[in-house]
Design an enzyme around this catalytic site. Sequence first.
Site, short mmCIF file in Angstrom:
data_model
loop_
_atom_site.label_atom_id
_atom_site.label_comp_id
_atom_site.label_asym_id
_atom_site.label_seq_id
_atom_site.Cartn_x
_atom_site.Cartn_y
_atom_site.Cartn_z
N ASN A 88 0.82 -1.23 0.00
CA ASN A 88 0.00 0.00 0.00
C ASN A 88 0.85 1.27 0.00
OD1 ASN A 88 -2.48 1.75 0.91
ND2 ASN A 88 -0.90 2.06 2.48
N SER A 148 -3.97 2.27 -8.45
CA SER A 148 -4.73 3.52 -8.51
C SER A 148 -5.52 3.59 -9.81
CB SER A 148 -3.76 4.71 -8.48
OG SER A 148 -4.45 5.93 -8.67
N TYR A 161 3.62 9.77 -11.45
CA TYR A 161 2.75 8.97 -10.57
C TYR A 161 1.97 7.95 -11.41
CZ TYR A 161 -0.85 7.91 -7.04
OH TYR A 161 -1.70 7.28 -6.16
N SER A 164 4.17 5.18 -12.43
CA SER A 164 4.47 4.26 -11.31
C SER A 164 3.31 3.31 -11.05
CB SER A 164 4.81 5.06 -10.04
OG SER A 164 3.65 5.64 -9.45
N ILE A 194 -9.89 8.98 -2.81
CA ILE A 194 -10.09 8.53 -1.43
C ILE A 194 -9.59 9.62 -0.49
CG2 ILE A 194 -9.67 6.66 0.21
CD1 ILE A 194 -10.94 5.68 -2.47
N1 LIG Z 1 -5.85 8.75 -1.58
C1 LIG Z 1 -6.20 8.46 -2.82
O1 LIG Z 1 -7.10 9.09 -3.40
C2 LIG Z 1 -5.53 7.34 -3.56
C3 LIG Z 1 -6.06 6.99 -4.80
C4 LIG Z 1 -5.48 5.96 -5.51
C5 LIG Z 1 -4.40 5.28 -4.97
N2 LIG Z 1 -3.89 5.64 -3.76
C6 LIG Z 1 -2.76 4.89 -3.26
O2 LIG Z 1 -3.08 4.32 -2.02
C7 LIG Z 1 -1.90 4.20 -1.22
C8 LIG Z 1 -2.10 4.87 0.12
O3 LIG Z 1 -2.38 6.25 -0.13
P1 LIG Z 1 -2.94 7.25 0.96
O4 LIG Z 1 -3.89 8.14 0.27
O5 LIG Z 1 -3.36 6.53 2.18
O6 LIG Z 1 -1.61 8.11 1.22
P2 LIG Z 1 -0.95 8.67 2.59
O7 LIG Z 1 0.10 9.60 2.14
O8 LIG Z 1 -2.01 9.15 3.49
O9 LIG Z 1 -0.31 7.35 3.21
C9 LIG Z 1 0.78 6.70 2.61
C10 LIG Z 1 1.60 6.03 3.69
O10 LIG Z 1 2.73 5.41 3.05
C11 LIG Z 1 3.88 5.71 3.85
N3 LIG Z 1 5.10 5.64 3.03
C12 LIG Z 1 5.49 6.52 2.09
N4 LIG Z 1 6.67 6.16 1.58
C13 LIG Z 1 7.03 5.02 2.20
C14 LIG Z 1 8.17 4.18 2.11
N5 LIG Z 1 9.16 4.44 1.27
N6 LIG Z 1 8.22 3.07 2.89
C15 LIG Z 1 7.22 2.80 3.77
N7 LIG Z 1 6.14 3.57 3.90
C16 LIG Z 1 6.03 4.68 3.13
C17 LIG Z 1 3.62 7.11 4.37
O11 LIG Z 1 4.46 7.43 5.47
C18 LIG Z 1 2.15 7.03 4.72
O12 LIG Z 1 1.93 6.54 6.02
C19 LIG Z 1 -0.77 4.82 -2.04
O13 LIG Z 1 -0.08 3.80 -2.74
C20 LIG Z 1 -1.52 5.71 -3.01
O14 LIG Z 1 -0.78 5.93 -4.19
C21 LIG Z 1 -4.43 6.66 -3.04
#
Ligand SMILES: NC(=O)c1ccc[n+]([C@@H]2O[C@H](COP(=O)([O-])OP(=O)(O)OC[C@H]3O[C@@H](n4cnc5c(N)ncnc54)[C@H](O)[C@@H]3O)[C@@H](O)[C@H]2O)c1
Length: 257
Positions: A88, A148, A161, A164, A194
């Site tokens: 994640n 995503s 992004y 990736s 989200i």
């Molecule tokens: N929020 C959205 O709308 C959305 C949409 C599509 C996909 N995503 C994906 O969902 C996942 C979670 O996103 P989120 O919105 O909760 O983001 P967020 O930034 O709130 O949480 C991401 C977490 O990952 C941790 N992290 C970052 N780099 C890291 C590393 N190198 N090693 C370990 N941990 C690390 C951060 O410290 C954080 O706790 C991500 O992969 C994001 O790309 C999010």
Amino acid sequence: MSNKVALITGAGRGIGNGIAIKLAKDGFNIVIMDVLKEEDISDNIDLVKDEDVEVLYIKGDITSSDSRINVVNKIMDKFGRIDVLVNNAGVAPRNRMDILETTEESFDFVNNINLKGTFFLSQVIANKMISLIGKISDYKPTIVNISSMSAYTSSVSRGEYCISKAGVSMVTKLFADRLAEYGITVNEIRPGIIFTPMTEVVKDKYDKLIGEGLTPIKRWGYPEDIAKVVSSLCSGNFSFTTGEFINVDGGFHIQRL
Ligand SMILES: NC(=O)c1ccc[n+]([C@@H]2O[C@H](COP(=O)([O-])OP(=O)(O)OC[C@H]3O[C@@H](n4cnc5c(N)ncnc54)[C@H](O)[C@@H]3O)[C@@H](O)[C@H]2O)c1
């Protein structure tokens, strides 16, 4: 309670934290791997600890080989097994920049974490899962990747992004193919918009777009929306499904006229 173990990366906050809480409710012992300091996210970790399971926090960076090995060693020392990996952890670019202007630094920052870190953590965990097969009864490991809507949607102000996340979709396919012979399934969730710390900085923009009908289901998604689907994928009900993705996006992916 079961003695199964789920490792969720980036579960210190946001979607990952929601997944950790739900898998704890399902009875998994939980390992959270995040770069954040434990004391800064103690409230979020406590929400996972509220469930009657063991919770282990390991500060670590998925881009670091040492961190990845440390996580495996600590999990094996404490639990002796890894049943679920949820990839994640991910980042958005520090600054949104048009693809005609973005930098190699931003490209490397995003792809190093979202794609390379995910690939190599999957590799080390998959090898450990393979080594445990036959040693634990009823052992049916699985991997879930959080990619995503950006895996297939063009956003020219954050191309690195999108690349990736398209890469993560190929990681899903590759590991699904390679691990099928061991009975390890690998599937993917494509979240839409989200509400998390990642997106709250662009809240106004998305409030407007959602209000205008960008998504057929006119609301933000929440970490629990993703967590419920991860829970289903880890339930054992998808044992003949691998290399598959599920959009959890309020219908964003539907092409409309
Ligand atoms: N929020 C959205 O709308 C959305 C949409 C599509 C996909 N995503 C994906 O969902 C996942 C979670 O996103 P989120 O919105 O909760 O983001 P967020 O930034 O709130 O949480 C991401 C977490 O990952 C941790 N992290 C970052 N780099 C890291 C590393 N190198 N090693 C370990 N941990 C690390 C951060 O410290 C954080 O706790 C991500 O992969 C994001 O790309 C999010």
